[in-house]
Write a protein that holds these residues in place. Structure first.
Motif, mmCIF file in Angstrom:
data_model
loop_
_atom_site.group_PDB
_atom_site.id
_atom_site.type_symbol
_atom_site.label_atom_id
_atom_site.label_comp_id
_atom_site.label_asym_id
_atom_site.label_seq_id
_atom_site.Cartn_x
_atom_site.Cartn_y
_atom_site.Cartn_z
ATOM 1 N N ARG A 1 0.833 -1.203 0.000
ATOM 2 C CA ARG A 1 0.000 0.000 0.000
ATOM 3 C C ARG A 1 0.870 1.256 0.000
ATOM 4 O O ARG A 1 0.515 2.274 -0.612
ATOM 5 C CB ARG A 1 -0.939 0.000 1.200
ATOM 6 N N GLN A 2 2.020 1.186 0.687
ATOM 7 C CA GLN A 2 2.911 2.345 0.704
ATOM 8 C C GLN A 2 3.605 2.545 -0.642
ATOM 9 O O GLN A 2 3.885 3.675 -1.043
ATOM 10 C CB GLN A 2 3.962 2.179 1.805
ATOM 11 N N VAL B 1 -1.626 -3.753 -4.830
ATOM 12 C CA VAL B 1 -2.413 -4.418 -3.786
ATOM 13 C C VAL B 1 -3.476 -5.317 -4.405
ATOM 14 O O VAL B 1 -3.684 -6.453 -3.969
ATOM 15 C CB VAL B 1 -3.055 -3.375 -2.855
ATOM 16 N N LEU B 2 -4.155 -4.812 -5.433
ATOM 17 C CA LEU B 2 -5.176 -5.616 -6.103
ATOM 18 C C LEU B 2 -4.574 -6.886 -6.704
ATOM 19 O O LEU B 2 -5.164 -7.967 -6.609
ATOM 20 C CB LEU B 2 -5.845 -4.782 -7.207
ATOM 21 N N LEU B 3 -3.412 -6.749 -7.311
ATOM 22 C CA LEU B 3 -2.748 -7.916 -7.885
ATOM 23 C C LEU B 3 -2.479 -8.963 -6.814
ATOM 24 O O LEU B 3 -2.734 -10.150 -6.999
ATOM 25 C CB LEU B 3 -1.435 -7.500 -8.551
ATOM 26 N N TYR B 4 -1.949 -8.519 -5.688
ATOM 27 C CA TYR B 4 -1.598 -9.462 -4.622
ATOM 28 C C TYR B 4 -2.841 -10.139 -4.053
ATOM 29 O O TYR B 4 -2.851 -11.349 -3.808
ATOM 30 C CB TYR B 4 -0.832 -8.738 -3.516
ATOM 31 N N GLU B 5 -3.891 -9.376 -3.845
ATOM 32 C CA GLU B 5 -5.101 -9.946 -3.242
ATOM 33 C C GLU B 5 -5.784 -10.940 -4.177
ATOM 34 O O GLU B 5 -6.450 -11.872 -3.705
ATOM 35 C CB GLU B 5 -6.064 -8.811 -2.865
ATOM 36 N N ASP C 1 -12.531 -10.463 -12.882
ATOM 37 C CA ASP C 1 -12.527 -10.024 -11.489
ATOM 38 C C ASP C 1 -12.532 -11.200 -10.531
ATOM 39 O O ASP C 1 -12.384 -11.028 -9.321
ATOM 40 C CB ASP C 1 -13.749 -9.136 -11.197
ATOM 41 N N ASP C 2 -12.749 -12.406 -11.054
ATOM 42 C CA ASP C 2 -12.796 -13.588 -10.195
ATOM 43 C C ASP C 2 -11.391 -14.058 -9.893
ATOM 44 O O ASP C 2 -10.482 -13.964 -10.710
ATOM 45 C CB ASP C 2 -13.574 -14.724 -10.882
ATOM 46 N N HIS C 3 -11.238 -14.610 -8.710
ATOM 47 C CA HIS C 3 -9.940 -15.172 -8.330
ATOM 48 C C HIS C 3 -9.718 -16.456 -9.106
ATOM 49 O O HIS C 3 -10.567 -17.332 -9.134
ATOM 50 C CB HIS C 3 -9.926 -15.462 -6.828
ATOM 51 N N HIS C 4 -8.590 -16.569 -9.770
ATOM 52 C CA HIS C 4 -8.323 -17.754 -10.571
ATOM 53 C C HIS C 4 -7.777 -18.861 -9.680
ATOM 54 O O HIS C 4 -7.129 -18.605 -8.685
ATOM 55 C CB HIS C 4 -7.363 -17.452 -11.709
ATOM 56 N N PRO C 5 -7.989 -20.108 -10.044
ATOM 57 C CA PRO C 5 -7.637 -21.215 -9.172
ATOM 58 C C PRO C 5 -6.143 -21.437 -9.091
ATOM 59 O O PRO C 5 -5.371 -20.954 -9.907
ATOM 60 C CB PRO C 5 -8.326 -22.423 -9.850
#
Length: 513
Positions: free
Chosen positions: A322-323, A423-427, A507-511
């Motif tokens: 985030r920083q 952050v979005l990539l990591y989550e 937008d879905d988390h891939h397996p």
């Protein structure tokens, strides 16, 4: 009839498939019938006579000395030995009462003249094989200096015949490249990587599963980046064949192989295994599962670094991301950076790289002068020469990857999007992708006491100078244990661009893979 052994030999397995062995056997059989001799046992060998310690030859000599035959029949002297040590073993048989016969040569070992003639022919045979060896080495060295590999193609390549470079195999070359990438991800040990590549269809030359030794030979072979290393001489040559593995990936694999704390096959396969090191003693932080939680502790039991839970470390990773993540305003500033300066900078960088390559090539010439002067030993020369050649290949790879002005502008926009979405990539990433993000953002990740610390690459800390840096400018980043790593970060973060494209499509988390 005198009982004798018959000895026939060819130098290679391929020769043994022809008529040479049969021709020798027929000549010996005819000779035996004409001289009232009987061949009671045949000894057949497919190995060069220049090599000492041939197993079948030695077995035959032992049986002769045990009195199991009264004579020995061979086709010619050079079929028996082409080195003086083995010839000495043969020539002492008459003193033990064992007669020696040659089917195509009339030599009497009972007379002085016959023994002298046989010894002279043995010396000539050894000289012939010595000269042949020198000529073969000279020819192979000449091919290597031309950039051609005079032996069989390694896995991933195909032979085209003599005088032609090896070419990538359409079927196995992508698998070899994938093998390097999987091992560079630190997610696989040798055993797990063997299973994975066998599942994907990579086979050895016999169509079976690769061995641990075969896998190690592939991973350490610089042939895949355009260099040919000859283990017997310790020399490295530049090849003209097409590389199939990026230099950065190959070097990363060598770094991982050199570490003592490499990836291990574990039942739990924890997220941050092998990611953090102790900030006090530089030992690896090892994971343990206790009461439903994963804890990481220093491998050195006496170290004052305490155990840290995995969720605490992951929260610290998110806080650091985030920083480092750019705001919308800062991302726009990066995307709209002036392109004229970038174009000039790229030209200057190409010129700088060309000058560095020329400097390294001159350094090779200076190393050769030091060897001639006796200042540098041959072994030290080969080590330094290999290092310089690897550096030249790396610089040429960087020069080839330098973008043009249009690509640089698109790169800037991609960079801005990436810096805005860390952050979005990591989550949204799976386990392997999270590890890739961590390793591409922070070269150094340590825990001291219970406090994690992160040292980021410069590509995530610089904003206004990102254009110059990410289009290929040299930047010294501190790697693990404080070593300097001179890197061009367009190759460093390229995998993250692919991840950004994938996450952006869904937008879905891939397996998990």
């Amino acid at each position: 009839m005198k009982p004798c052994f018959g000895y026939i030999r060819v130098s290679t397995q391929k020769q043994g498939e022809g008529v040479s062995l049969e021709a020798q056997k027929d000549a010996i059989t005819v000779f035996a019938s004409q001289h009232n001799l009987s061949v009671i046992k045949w000894f057949e060998e497919k190995e060069t006579a220049a090599k000492r310690g041939r197993p079948i030859f030695n077995q035959m000599l032992r049986q002769l000395k045990q009195g199991k035959a009264a004579g020995l029949i061979m086709h010619k002297i050079d079929r028996s030995a082409r080195n003086l040590r083995d010839w000495a073993l043969v020539s002492e048989l008459p003193s033990l009462g064992i007669d020696i016969f040659f089917a195509t040569e009339s030599l009497d070992f009972k007379s002085r003249g016959g023994r002298l003639a046989a010894n002279l022919q043995a010396v000539i045979a050894e000289d012939y094989i010595f000269n042949l060896r020198e000529e073969c080495i000279k020819g192979m060295t000449g091919r290597l200096k031309q950039g051609l590999f005079p032996w069989g193609a390694p896995p991933g390549y195909l032979n085209q015949g003599g005088g032609k470079p090896k070419i990538p195999c359409p079927k196995t070359a992508p698998l070899i490249k994938l093998l390097f990438e999987l091992y560079a991800s630190r997610q696989y040990s040798y055993n797990s990587l063997l299973d994975e590549m066998h599942r994907r269809g990579l086979r050895n030359t016999r169509g079976g599963k690769l061995t641990l030794c075969g896998l190690g030979n592939i991973l350490q072979n610089p042939f895949y980046i355009g260099l040919m290393y000859i283990k017997s001489s310790g020399q490295t040559y530049e090849g003209i064949h097409e590389p199939i593995v990026p230099v950065a990936t190959w070097k990363r694999v060598q770094d991982i192989r050199a570490e003592r704390s490499g990836p291990k096959s574990t039942r739990h396969n924890h997220l941050l295994q092998g990611i953090f090191r102790c900030g006090l003693c530089d030992k690896a932080m090892v994971p343990e599962l206790q009461k439903g939680h994963v804890y990481y502790r220093c491998k050195q039991m006496s170290c004052s670094t305490k155990t840290v839970r995995e969720d605490v470390l992951e929260n610290a990773i998110l806080a650091e991301l985030r920083q480092l993540q750019l705001t919308a305003h800062a991302a726009k500033k990066v995307a709209e950076a002036e392109t004229p300066d970038t174009i000039v900078t790229l030209d200057e960088q190409r010129a700088a790289l060309s000058l560095q390559i020329a400097d390294e090539e001159r350094r090779l010439d200076r190393l050769e002068d030091l060897v001639i002067d006796g200042t540098l030993s041959p072994d030290a020369f080969q080590r330094k020469r290999h290092t310089v050649q690897l550096r030249v290949v790396e610089l040429r790879d960087q020069l080839d990857r330098m973008p043009d002005s249009a690509a640089a502008e698109a790169y800037q926009e991609k960079l801005a999007e990436l810096r805005k979405s860390l952050v979005l990539l990591y989550e949204n990433a799976n386990r392997a992708e999270k590890r890739m993000i961590i390793e591409n953002v922070w070269p150094n990740r340590t825990v001291s006491g219970r406090k994690p610390a992160f040292e980021p690459y410069s590509w995530v800390t610089k904003v206004e100078s990102c254009v110059t840096l990410l289009c290929g400018a040299q930047e010294w980043d501190r790697g693990r244990r404080g070593h300097g790593i001179k890197s061009y970060d367009n190759s460093l973060i390229q995998p993250l661009f692919s991840l950004l494209d994938y996450v952006g499509k869904s937008d879905d988390h891939h397996p998990e893979p």
